[in-house]
Design an enzyme around this catalytic site. Structure first.
Site, PDB file in Angstrom:
ATOM      1  N   GLU A 141       0.855  -1.384   0.185  1.00 44.62           N
ATOM      2  CA  GLU A 141      -0.124  -0.071  -0.003  1.00 44.62           C
ATOM      3  C   GLU A 141       0.951   1.367   0.020  1.00 44.62           C
ATOM      4  OE1 GLU A 141      -2.536   2.382  -0.670  1.00 44.62           O
ATOM      5  OE2 GLU A 141      -3.686   0.606  -0.004  1.00 44.62           O
ATOM      6  N   ASP A 172       1.047   4.015  -2.962  1.00 42.59           N
ATOM      7  CA  ASP A 172       0.587   5.438  -2.911  1.00 42.59           C
ATOM      8  C   ASP A 172       1.722   6.454  -3.298  1.00 42.59           C
ATOM      9  OD1 ASP A 172      -1.743   4.733  -1.862  1.00 42.59           O
ATOM     10  OD2 ASP A 172      -1.289   4.788   0.195  1.00 42.59           O
ATOM     11  N   SER A 214      -7.284   1.942  -3.766  1.00 39.49           N
ATOM     12  CA  SER A 214      -6.056   2.653  -3.284  1.00 39.49           C
ATOM     13  C   SER A 214      -5.093   3.115  -4.293  1.00 39.49           C
ATOM     14  CB  SER A 214      -5.149   1.333  -2.703  1.00 39.49           C
ATOM     15  OG  SER A 214      -5.503   1.080  -1.317  1.00 39.49           O
TER      16      SER A 214
END
Length: 582
Positions: free
Chosen positions: A254, A258, A450
Site C-alpha cells: 500500500e 501510494d 487505493s
C-alpha cells in the site's frame, strides 16, 4: 491527587460491541499504561456554509476554531484528579487534543469502562464493550475519547495481480478473457489527459498510512527507472508509529503504491507520509496531524484505508468527518479510496466504505481501463468477481445527501439519516489493468481503489500548481462539470450498475484532466462551502513528529504509451456478469 467525582455521564455515540470474531483473553492488566486522546470542543462552532467559500490559513483556523486553552486547563485538572499524566508534546489546541497516559485501572474508573485483551488474526489489543462515560463536570468540554479501544479499524484498499501458473496461462489463452495489461502511472495520467506543463513543484501531498513502510532505495530505483528525479519523501510519526518496511506481502504494498503513484505523476511535489497505528485513535490522529501540519503543509491528502461504515461507532464517524470539515475550511482536498469489495464492502448487505462516505472528501472508485497507444479503447466498472475485487460504492446510511449531489439521482438510502452517494469519481483500479510498482525489491502489478486516491491527489496537485493556489473542496464544481469526465456506462459492482451520469460504481466517471483543471480554475473552487447535509462534529488528535526519509523509487515497465492530447473514448458494450456476494 485529589479525590475525583464519580458522577459519570455517558458520552453520546461511543457505544460499541466487543470486537467481532476476536478471542477475549481476559481483563487488561490493571497497571498497563495506555495512551488516550481526549478530544475537546471547538472554541467556536464551525459553519462551512457561513464561510461562503473563503478558506482560512492553518494559523487563522486554529485561532478561530481550535480548542480553548481554558478547556484544556480544565482537563489537566481532570487528569491530575485521576492520576493520569499529560503528554504535553502530543497535545494540540489546533487539533483540539489532550493526550493522556494512565493505567488501565485508572482509565476504567475515569471513563466507566471495563478493558479486556483480545486476539484477532495474530494481533493482540485491548478493547471494551459498551459506552464511554466522563465525569459530569467535564462533560460539556469533551467531544469524545479515543485510545480505549485499540482494535484494528481499517484495511488498505489495494489488490495485487494474480501471478499466473503455466496451467492458468494456457486456460486464459484458450478463453475469451482479455490479456492482462499493466501501466506505469504516468501512462495512465497521459491517457486521462492530465496537465503536462506542471509537475507539482512547490506543492505537498500528504499520504495517510496505518501500517507498512517504504525503502528509500526502492524509491530511488523506481523513479530512476521511469527517468524521473525521485521526489522528496518525508515520514511523519504519529502516536509512535514509524516507517517500518518488512515484506512485499505486508502493508508495504500500500505504501509503495501510494508514494510511487503520486510521486511519478507529480514528481516535483514533496510527499509527506503520516504513519499511525491502525486504530480509531491512530486514524483520527493521522488525519488531524496532516490537516494541521504547518511544517509540511499538505494541500492534498490521500487516504487508501477504510472499512464498512457499519463497523464504526457514531463518535468515530463524526470525529473523522469533523476533521475532514476542518480540511475543507482550510482549502485542503482529501481524496479517499471507496473500497475494493463492491457494493457489500466485505460486510453483509450493502455498505459504503468510510471515510470515503464522508461528504467532505472526494470518494474514489475504480474502473478497468484498456488502451491502444494513446487512446482509451474501453473503460468499464472494475469488477473482477468476488475473489478479484470490485469498485466500492453505494449509499451512506449515516451522512445525508449533500446539496451538490441532489441532481445526481442517487438511490434512496435504507435509513432516514443517510443519502450521500459513493463514490464521486473513478480511475483505473483493476489489477488486470494495474500499475507497475516496486515494493521491498520486488516488482508487482497492483490495483484497487487505493491506486485511485493518489491518482486523483496527484491530479489536484498539478492543478493547484497551475492555478497558483489550492483549489480546495472540489466536489460542488465537479458535479457541475459532467463533461470533464469519461462517463462510465457499462458494468456493475454487485448491487449497482453503471449508467449515464453519476452512478454508485464509478461516480461521475474517470477524469479528463485538462477539463477538470479548466473547471476548477474557472470556478475558483475553494473551501468553505462544503454544502453538505451530513453529520460530523468532533475533530481530532494526534501527535506527529516528522522525520525526513528521503527520496524516492522503483522501477517498472508498462504496456501503454504516454503522450498527451485529447483521446477518443469509445464505450465498449462489455459488462461483467452480476456478482453474487457483494
Amino acid at each position: 491527587m485529589t479525590t475525583p467525582s464519580h458522577n459519570l455521564v455517558p458520552l453520546p455515540g461511543t457505544e460499541r460491541k466487543a470486537p467481532p470474531n476476536a478471542t477475549d483473553t481476559g481483563r487488561t492488566t490493571p497497571q498497563q499504561v495506555i495512551s488516550v486522546s481526549v478530544i475537546v470542543r471547538r472554541k467556536n462552532p464551525l459553519d462551512l456554509t457561513a464561510l461562503g467559500g473563503r478558506t482560512l490559513s492553518r494559523e487563522e483556523f486554529s485561532e478561530r476554531y481550535g480548542a480553548d486553552s481554558a478547556d484544556c486547563d480544565q482537563l489537566r485538572t481532570f487528569a491530575s484528579d485521576y492520576g493520569f499524566s499529560v503528554d504535553e508534546g502530543a497535545c494540540s489546541l489546533a487539533r483540539r487534543t489532550m493526550a493522556m497516559l494512565g493505567t488501565a485501572q485508572a482509565l476504567e474508573v475515569a471513563f466507566g469502562v471495563e478493558l479486556h485483551n483480545y486476539e484477532l488474526e495474530g494481533q493482540k489489543f485491548h478493547s471494551f464493550a459498551g459506552g464511554i462515560s466522563i465525569p459530569a463536570e467535564h462533560a460539556e468540554v469533551v467531544v469524545t475519547v479515543t485510545g480505549l479501544d485499540a482494535r484494528p479499524i481499517a484495511k488498505p484498499h489495494y489488490r495485487v495481480k494474480e501471478k499466473k501458473t503455466p496451467h492458468r496461462l494456457k486456460e486464459k489463452i484458450r478463453s475469451s478473457e482479455q490479456a492482462d495489461i499493466s501501466y506505469n502511472p504516468p501512462q495512465v495520467a497521459a491517457l486521462y489527459d492530465f496537465p503536462t506543463s506542471v509537475d507539482g513543484s512547490g506543492q505537498t501531498i500528504g499520504i495517510i498510512e496505518l501500517g507498512g513502510g517504504y525503502n528509500p532505495s526502492d524509491l530511488q530505483t523506481y523513479f530512476s527507472g521511469l527517468g524521473l528525479t525521485p521526489p522528496n519523501v518525508v515520514s511523519v510519526s504519529v502516536d509512535g508509529a514509524a516507517n517500518a518496511p518488512s515484506t512485499p506481502d505486508s502493508a508495504d504494498g500500500e505504501v509503495a503504491l501510494d508514494i510511487e503513484m503520486a510521486g511519478s505523476i507529480a514528481p516535483g511535489a514533496k510527499i509527506a507520509v503520516y504513519f499511525a497505528p491502525n486504530t480509531s485513535q491512530g486514524f483520527l490522529d493521522a488525519i488531524t496531524t496532516a490537516v494541521h501540519d504547518t511544517t509540511n503543509a499538505p494541500t492534498v491528502i490521500s487516504i487508501s484505508w477504510g472499512g464498512p461504515e457499519s463497523g464504526w461507532t457514531s463518535s468515530q464517524l463524526t470525529s473523522i468527518d469533523d476533521a475532514c470539515q476542518s480540511a475543507v475550511a482550510m482549502g485542503i482536498t482529501m481524496t479517499v479510496a471507496s473500497g475494493d469489495n463492491g457494493s457489500s464492502d466485505g460486510a453483509s448487505g450493502n455498505n459504503v466504505d468510510f471515510p470515503a462516505s464522508s461528504p467532505h472528501v472526494l470518494g474514489c472508485g475504480g474502473t478497468t481501463l484498456e488502451a491502444s497507444g494513446t487512446t482509451i479503447t474501453s473503460e468499464v466498472v472494475w469488477n473482477d468477481g468476488a475473489e478479484g475485487g470490485a469498485s466500492g460504492g453505494g449509499v451512506s446510511n449515516v451522512f445525508a445527501l449533500p446539496t451538490w449531489q441532489q441532481n445526481a439521482n442517487v438511490p434512496a438510502p435504507t435509513t432516514s439519516t443517510g443519502g450521500r452517494g459513493v463514490p464521486d469519481v473513478a480511475g483505473d483500479a483493476s489489477p488486470t489493468t494495474g500499475y507497475n510498482i516496486l515494493v521491498d525489491g520486488t516488482s508487482e502489478v497492483v490495483g484497487g481503489t487505493s491506486a485511485v486516491a493518489p491518482l486523483w491527489a496527484a491530479l489536484i496537485t498539478l492543478i493547484n500548481q497551475q492555478a497558483g493556489k489550492p483549489v480546495g473542496f472540489v466536489n460542488p464544481t465537479l458535479y457541475a462539470s459532467p463533461s470533464a469526465f469519461h462517463d462510465i456506462t457499462s458494468g456493475n459492482n454487485g448491487s449497482f450498475s453503471a449508467g449515464p451520469g453519476w452512478d454508485a460504481c464509478t461516480g461521475l466517471g474517470s477524469p479528463i484532466g485538462v477539463d477538470i483543471a479548466a473547471a476548477l480554475e474557472a470556478s475558483g473552487s475553494g473551501g468553505g462551502t462544503s454544502s453538505s447535509s451530513g453529520s460530523g462534529t468532533s475533530s481530532g488528535s494526534g501527535s506527529g513528529t516528522s522525520s525526513s526519509s528521503g527520496s524516492g523509487t522503483s522501477s517498472s515497465s508498462g504496456s501503454s504509451s504516454s503522450s498527451g492530447g485529447r483521446k477518443h473514448h469509445p464505450k465498449k458494450p462489455k459488462s461483467p456478469p452480476e456478482q453474487e456476494g457483494y
